[in-house]
Every structure is written in structure tokens, then in C-alpha cells.
Design an enzyme around this catalytic site. Sequence first.
Site, PDB file in Angstrom:
ATOM      1  N   GLY A   1       6.088  -3.437  -0.690  1.00 22.40           N
ATOM      2  CA  GLY A   1       4.399  -2.806  -0.704  1.00 22.40           C
ATOM      3  C   GLY A   1       4.135  -2.372   0.738  1.00 22.40           C
ATOM      4  N   ILE A   2       2.919  -2.587   0.933  1.00 20.04           N
ATOM      5  CA  ILE A   2       2.274  -2.490   2.258  1.00 20.04           C
ATOM      6  C   ILE A   2       3.155  -3.033   3.496  1.00 20.04           C
ATOM      7  CG2 ILE A   2       0.252  -2.674   3.933  1.00 20.04           C
ATOM      8  CD1 ILE A   2      -1.479  -2.447   1.407  1.00 20.04           C
TER       9      ILE A   2
ATOM     10  N   GLY B   1       5.940 -10.981   4.174  1.00 20.80           N
ATOM     11  CA  GLY B   1       6.012 -10.124   3.245  1.00 20.80           C
ATOM     12  C   GLY B   1       6.315  -8.829   3.410  1.00 20.80           C
TER      13      GLY B   1
ATOM     14  N   TYR C   1      -8.257 -13.809  -6.389  1.00 18.27           N
ATOM     15  CA  TYR C   1      -7.566 -12.942  -5.744  1.00 18.27           C
ATOM     16  C   TYR C   1      -8.495 -12.469  -4.566  1.00 18.27           C
ATOM     17  CZ  TYR C   1      -5.126  -9.243  -3.450  1.00 18.27           C
ATOM     18  OH  TYR C   1      -4.616  -8.418  -2.381  1.00 18.27           O
TER      19      TYR C   1
ATOM     20  N   ASN D   1       9.094  -7.194   2.875  1.00 16.52           N
ATOM     21  CA  ASN D   1      10.052  -6.712   2.001  1.00 16.52           C
ATOM     22  C   ASN D   1       9.808  -5.757   1.113  1.00 16.52           C
ATOM     23  OD1 ASN D   1       9.435  -9.580   1.090  1.00 16.52           O
ATOM     24  ND2 ASN D   1      10.276  -8.533  -0.786  1.00 16.52           N
TER      25      ASN D   1
END
Length: 316
Positions: free
Chosen positions: A31-32, A27, A181, A29
Site C-alpha cells: 500500500g502507501i 507497514g 477505523y 511492505n
Amino acid sequence: MSSASSTPPWNVQRLPRADGSIFLVTGGNAGIGYFVAEQLSEAGATVVLGSRNPAKAEVATASIRARVAGARVRSVRLDLADLGSLQTAVKSLEVERLDAVVHNAGVALDDPPRRETEDGHELMFGTNHLGHFALTQWLMPLLSAAPAARVVTMGSFAAKSERLDLDDLQSWNDFQPKRTYGRSKLAQMYFGLELDRRLRAVGSTVTSAVVHPGGALDSLTPSRPPVHVRTISARLSAAPAALLVQGKHAGAWPAVRAVLDPAVHGGQLWGPRVFGLRGEPRREPIWNHLADTSVAARLWDASCDLTGVDPGAIPG
């Protein structure tokens, strides 16, 4: 040197050099994950962005190259919601070793209905936890080939108030997006700690630590166009929140420290300094419910059953 007392104070603006190291950020690409990749690139490492969207990954790599002179960054297609694709994704890394992986990628749904992955698992649990669980199996030979590799799992402060329902891991009976989540991130954190226990039991050189970003908001995150654009109005409206939380660039700090700092050890939990919500990264006590090894062991067994992973394959 490996003790905290024998290393310089940690400075998020002056990272230790990591030239020659190879890191994978799932991930990476947006956000964090994007900021983890950018900061690790600043340390001189080769950084591979794992992303299910090649176009977005290319935009992110271009952004990092524009900001970091001489950045060694590239991407591979990685879809954690498709377990059957993970072995091929790992082969596409085309490396002989991996010095660290940051298990960061995640899916968060805001509203019902319940959705499923390619393999029929609830989307958030299947992507956030089961995808990373299965990915680790394929990465373990590369991690074991490095002198002292690290697995860094990105949890969430939202997991602190959640508890796993081991009889309803797929949220068939109780699907509430925020709760599901939080539980998926809690499952990741259990996995990261249980992984380290199993690695220690077999004398592996690989270690596993868990981090969380605290409260990380887009509106407090500096712009990285076109990856992320913060408007003036968003910045002004979010100003009061900066007293309690932070941007995603700062949310990346615990993961970056867990990758680079020799004072970080397996089985530890790291998060922001101020109330676990904002500030520079520090070591936290393991949350009481995360210390329950019986839950972690049952989750491990259930995860093996759901993914088809050999129970002894990961801590190789």
C-alpha cells in the site's frame, strides 16, 4: 535553511538527497507504506520496512531493489498488535540512531465482528494508534540520538468527519467498522500533534508532524508486481475517479515530504493540494477538532494506561 521561501519548490519527482539517513516505515511492505519506502530509497536513504509478515516484507524489499539502483533497504519483523514484542523489534533494527519514523501501518476491517489484538484491545484502535504510541517509547532513544529526527504519523481523510468518544475508545458500545477505523486514525493524528507539543516542552531535537494521503485507491496505483498488480480493467473503470482521488503512490507524497523537506516543521498537518484529496503535498490548517488540546491530553493519558507506557517516557 528552514523557511519555505528559502528552499526550492517541492517536486515529487526530484526529491532532495538523504544519503546517510536512516528511516523506518511501519507497514512498508504494501500500500502507501510501500511507496513511502520506495520513494525514500530513491532519495538515497537507508530504509527499514517494519512488517508483521516477513515473507511479504522480503517481496517488497526485492521490488524496491529492482526499481531503485543501489537501494539500501531491509526489513524487520514488527507486529503493532502485540505490544510485548515491540522492544525486541526495535532492538532488531541494530542502528545507533534513527533519522525518522513513518507511522504508517494500519488495519482496516470492512465487516463485523469486533476483533482484538494480542493485548485485548480493539484491533484497529489497538494496532493503528496504541501500537504506534507504544512503539514511539522504544524508538525515542534512537530518534534523540539523531541531530534532528522526525516522527511522521499517517492519518486519514476519513478522520476529518469523526470525533473521538473518550469513554468508548475500544468501541465496546459502538462498533461500526468504518467509524471505528476513522476514529483510530483520528487518535493517531491527535497523538502526533500532542507528541510535538510535549517534545517542544522539554526542548527535544525530535519533531512530530502529521500527514494524510487524501483519497488513495488501488485501482489508480501503478503496478509493482508482485506487491501490487493493476489490471487493465481496473485502470479503465477507475479513470473517472482520477478527477477526484489518486493512487497510493501519490498518497505517499505528503509523508515523504514530511520526512525530507526542511520546510516542514513539527506540529504541522500536510495533505494533498486539491481539496485534500489529490495532488502534490501542501500544508493544511489543523482541523478544528484536532486543535482541541484537552482531548489530546486525555487521549494521551488513556493511551498510557492502556499500553503501560510511562507518561513521561516518550518525550525523552
